[in-house]
Design an enzyme around this catalytic site. Structure first.
Site, PDB file in Angstrom:
ATOM      1  N   ASP A 147      51.228  32.742  41.837  1.00  0.00           N
ATOM      2  CA  ASP A 147      49.970  32.692  41.093  1.00  0.00           C
ATOM      3  C   ASP A 147      50.054  33.740  39.985  1.00  0.00           C
ATOM      4  O   ASP A 147      50.100  34.946  40.263  1.00  0.00           O
ATOM      5  CB  ASP A 147      48.786  32.967  42.030  1.00  0.00           C
ATOM      6  CG  ASP A 147      47.450  32.897  41.295  1.00  0.00           C
ATOM      7  OD1 ASP A 147      47.417  33.137  40.077  1.00  0.00           O
ATOM      8  OD2 ASP A 147      46.431  32.623  41.961  1.00  0.00           O
ATOM      9  N   ARG A 149      37.091  47.663  37.492  1.00  0.00           N
ATOM     10  CA  ARG A 149      38.372  47.104  37.075  1.00  0.00           C
ATOM     11  C   ARG A 149      38.459  47.098  35.555  1.00  0.00           C
ATOM     12  O   ARG A 149      37.530  46.665  34.875  1.00  0.00           O
ATOM     13  CB  ARG A 149      38.500  45.678  37.614  1.00  0.00           C
ATOM     14  CG  ARG A 149      39.881  45.116  37.505  1.00  0.00           C
ATOM     15  CD  ARG A 149      39.945  43.717  38.088  1.00  0.00           C
ATOM     16  NE  ARG A 149      39.284  42.749  37.229  1.00  0.00           N
ATOM     17  CZ  ARG A 149      39.399  41.424  37.360  1.00  0.00           C
ATOM     18  NH1 ARG A 149      40.117  40.921  38.343  1.00  0.00           N
ATOM     19  NH2 ARG A 149      38.765  40.610  36.546  1.00  0.00           N
ATOM     20  N   TYR A 176      42.708  31.519  30.417  1.00  0.00           N
ATOM     21  CA  TYR A 176      41.550  32.123  29.750  1.00  0.00           C
ATOM     22  C   TYR A 176      41.497  33.642  29.901  1.00  0.00           C
ATOM     23  O   TYR A 176      40.553  34.268  29.440  1.00  0.00           O
ATOM     24  CB  TYR A 176      40.241  31.498  30.242  1.00  0.00           C
ATOM     25  CG  TYR A 176      40.048  31.443  31.747  1.00  0.00           C
ATOM     26  CD1 TYR A 176      39.711  32.579  32.474  1.00  0.00           C
ATOM     27  CD2 TYR A 176      40.193  30.244  32.432  1.00  0.00           C
ATOM     28  CE1 TYR A 176      39.532  32.526  33.838  1.00  0.00           C
ATOM     29  CE2 TYR A 176      40.012  30.176  33.806  1.00  0.00           C
ATOM     30  CZ  TYR A 176      39.683  31.318  34.506  1.00  0.00           C
ATOM     31  OH  TYR A 176      39.519  31.254  35.857  1.00  0.00           O
ATOM     32  N   LYS A 177      42.512  34.215  30.537  1.00  0.00           N
ATOM     33  CA  LYS A 177      42.549  35.679  30.644  1.00  0.00           C
ATOM     34  C   LYS A 177      43.427  36.212  29.515  1.00  0.00           C
ATOM     35  O   LYS A 177      43.024  36.185  28.360  1.00  0.00           O
ATOM     36  CB  LYS A 177      43.055  36.062  32.029  1.00  0.00           C
ATOM     37  CG  LYS A 177      42.149  35.568  33.175  1.00  0.00           C
ATOM     38  CD  LYS A 177      42.665  36.029  34.521  1.00  0.00           C
ATOM     39  CE  LYS A 177      41.935  35.386  35.672  1.00  0.00           C
ATOM     40  NZ  LYS A 177      40.544  35.865  35.825  1.00  0.00           N
ATOM     41  N   PHE A 190      43.634  36.430  45.408  1.00  0.00           N
ATOM     42  CA  PHE A 190      42.359  35.978  44.860  1.00  0.00           C
ATOM     43  C   PHE A 190      41.859  34.877  45.782  1.00  0.00           C
ATOM     44  O   PHE A 190      42.590  33.956  46.127  1.00  0.00           O
ATOM     45  CB  PHE A 190      42.492  35.472  43.419  1.00  0.00           C
ATOM     46  CG  PHE A 190      41.144  35.168  42.823  1.00  0.00           C
ATOM     47  CD1 PHE A 190      40.332  36.199  42.379  1.00  0.00           C
ATOM     48  CD2 PHE A 190      40.653  33.876  42.786  1.00  0.00           C
ATOM     49  CE1 PHE A 190      39.063  35.933  41.867  1.00  0.00           C
ATOM     50  CE2 PHE A 190      39.387  33.605  42.283  1.00  0.00           C
ATOM     51  CZ  PHE A 190      38.589  34.634  41.830  1.00  0.00           C
TER      52      PHE A 190
END
Lengths: 415, 415
Positions: free
Chosen positions: A200, A374, A225-226, A128
């Protein structure tokens, strides 16, 4: 494909799903099938009620006293331990604060402080991007440091390791492809070369079983927050193994990381525990929502979560390849379920308008530049029937060609 | 003192107060007199309603789409401009994100990037400690840099300036004494020596009129949860003058500071505006509360705010010195109202239990180690009659000696 299940068979699987009851703990808009929990998890009801308590009682009525009475000051380590339990970290090794990007800066700095004779950071070019940008920013201020991206492949990290490598920054699950790396095996290879590793976990925390302590990981970072459903932009977490605490240092040495923050001393004296990674005052309202979101995780069986995740993603791949054949979708995620996170990506030459047309039909996934559709699979609220229905809607979008209508092509500011 | 006003006279002043109507825009607990708005501002009703909208509608119902539909991604710069209007900064120079500590790190790094030949940072030893800790952390990672604190006095900064000084970090209003520095005059002196200045506005933003552009300031940082009432730990702000944007760099270069964050490029390419100070994903729920809190400021006359602040603090000093004489209170704040922020501090050998006894009586100030009673005055919701009543309660606490009861001596975790 002759082995495609029927809708009835899927309904039977859902009826015996041990995780099915969690769905009622979320607010999910009527009629929406939400495959974007890997971008923004939906609101747990407990998160909303904790947030309201924080706003209406703790802030509005108790005011400054809530730093003590509501334990606001302890939230970063209290929530750190709760997340630790989800990612295989014993207590006292995880702090919740700041953003993932900031925490990568801290972890990279800490790793470098433990390997003073070494000058190379390795990171995959497919990471990312913020991971790379932060490493680049750090390197630019430290003469003699090098960041290597090109040719770095997490799965074959040993090919890039040499005795100048101080630290390797790896994405446990790749945000675009959904590939899952073998944490224990790669950590061992990195350690064998005398280097340290930062994992990560943004796309794996709450999505796959993780054993940071078991893998002898050095550092990890991730967002909340995912798959952890802490709310938009909820503070991130940082793990540092206890064995490194005493020796490491990191330069974002704000007062929350001081051994005696309320003594108001002029010189910094770092806390000796994980609190040395804290910096400034944290956004309490966001932390209190996160606290509510984490409550359910004590009751989640991670093995059951992984099994359902694999069942959902296997099903999605099989259904899409069967029902949507001939429309140019190409699977970007591995077929090997053991090397897959909890997401499936397909490329399509016109991925952006296709996703916009899907979203209009209340099937929410996301687009990742340049050409990826996605889909994230959260076993706590998605069912096999949801997957069936979503693929039917995707098929209609592709068969009808409605995605070609000009209104789907207009890009938003945030895509 | 013969010139002490009567309670009737104070009520008359309150009856003609042009700011009086703002009190109804806050939630203030019944019976509480709140002098801690310089630590945690009380909840504006608009902040609570915006927070509820963000949680119940934007997160819960609109989910990922709110990044566009509710302009979540634009909040740091949108709120930055709103705060800019309060601190004398034209649009495009203020970003809201992260904590004050993190923003000090960014501002120091940026200033150093603009003064590559210089190696000294000056900061007052009396600064709020996190400012010093962050400077110390930065210096520790950059060979050749020096941080000087001892003997640094903001009001006489010219005595410490030489051609090695790159940047001076000054607290506009001192957190302990309440002293206010002359921003324009000191900025000019610092510039005359070829250095840059960072103003820490934590204790002045929303408390005194500020003209950053007018003073030709280089950088400023501050928090939004004190006089701006953004909520506990609400994200902080950073100001950088437009003339520096193109040339500066800072190492916390996360994806929100990229020129094209959603292109997911592997190399960092900094945004050319104030957005280059953004780093990672921000806590949206806390930002949305702050947005609500800032709404009232368009209607606040800063000259009236300053006049009332000086009237309240003058009154408090006069009443305490008259009514509480003989109890060992020593004024720590200047009597010169033009060199005073919106707070008054008294030292007392037993400041901690005295403050605890006051708090029990619903007069909320705070204790600052080792011996300071600190009172913040927020003209938007405090009246002259409040000040009269609070001093009467302080007098009762001191006259009765009730603060000597053992229960007031027990220290909390957060003091």
């Amino acid at each position: 494909m002759t082995d495609l299940p029927t809708l009835d068979a899927l309904r039977h699987r859902d009826a015996t799903d041990v995780l099915a009851a969690f769905r009622s703990e979320f607010v999910l808009p009527e009629g929406m099938i939400y495959f974007d929990g890997n971008s923004l998890g939906p609101a747990p009801k407990e998160a909303l009620s904790e947030l309201e308590q924080a706003a209406r009682q703790e802030w509005s009525q108790d005011l400054i006293r809530s730093w003590n009475s509501a334990n606001w000051f302890q939230l970063p380590l209290e929530l750190g331990d709760r997340i630790g339990a989800i990612i295989g970290a014993a207590a006292g090794q995880v702090a919740v604060s700041d953003s993932t990007s900031i925490n990568i800066f801290k972890a990279l700095s800490a790793a470098l402080s433990l390997r003073p004779g070494r000058g190379t950071i390795l990171a995959e070019a497919s990471s990312f991007p913020t991971d790379l940008y932060i490493a680049e920013g750090l390197v630019a201020t430290r003469p003699g440091l090098t960041l290597r991206l090109e040719g770095v492949d997490g799965a074959r990290i040993e090919e890039m390791l040499d005795d100048d490598v101080a630290v390797v920054l790896l994405n446990h699950v790749n945000y675009r492809s959904g590939s899952l790396l073998d944490m224990a095996a790669l950590t061992a290879k990195i350690h064998a070369a005398g280097a340290l590793v930062i994992w990560d976990l943004c796309h794996s925390a709450g999505a796959v079983p993780i054993e940071l302590d078991g893998a002898h990981a050095d550092f990890a970072v991730g967002c909340s927050y995912k798959y952890l459903n802490g709310g938009p932009g909820a503070p991130a977490f940082l793990y540092a193994a206890t064995r490194h605490h005493a020796e490491l240092s990191q330069p974002l040495s704000g007062w929350w990381g001081h051994a005696r923050p309320f003594a108001f001393e002029t010189r910094y004296d770092a806390h000796q525990g994980i609190a040395k990674f804290l910096c400034g005052t944290q956004p309490i309202l966001s932390l209190r929502a996160l606290k509510g979101a984490l409550a359910m995780w004590e009751r989640v069986d991670m093995a059951a979560l992984r099994a359902k995740s694999q069942s959902l993603t296997d099903l999605f791949i099989a259904l899409v390849e069967n029902r949507c054949a001939g429309h140019g979708l190409v699977l970007q995620t591995t077929r090997d379920r053991d090397l897959r996170g909890s997401q499936v990506s397909f490329s399509h030459p016109e991925a952006y308008p296709v996703m916009q047309a899907l979203i209009e039909r209340n099937v929410i996934g996301d687009f990742r530049a340049p050409d990826v559709l996605r889909f994230g699979f959260t076993p706590l609220y998605l069912s096999h029937e949801d997957v069936w229905n979503a693929v039917e809607i995707l098929r209609e979008v592709l068969d009808s060609g409605i995605w070609r209508e000009p209104r789907f092509a207009a890009r938003s500011a945030v895509t």
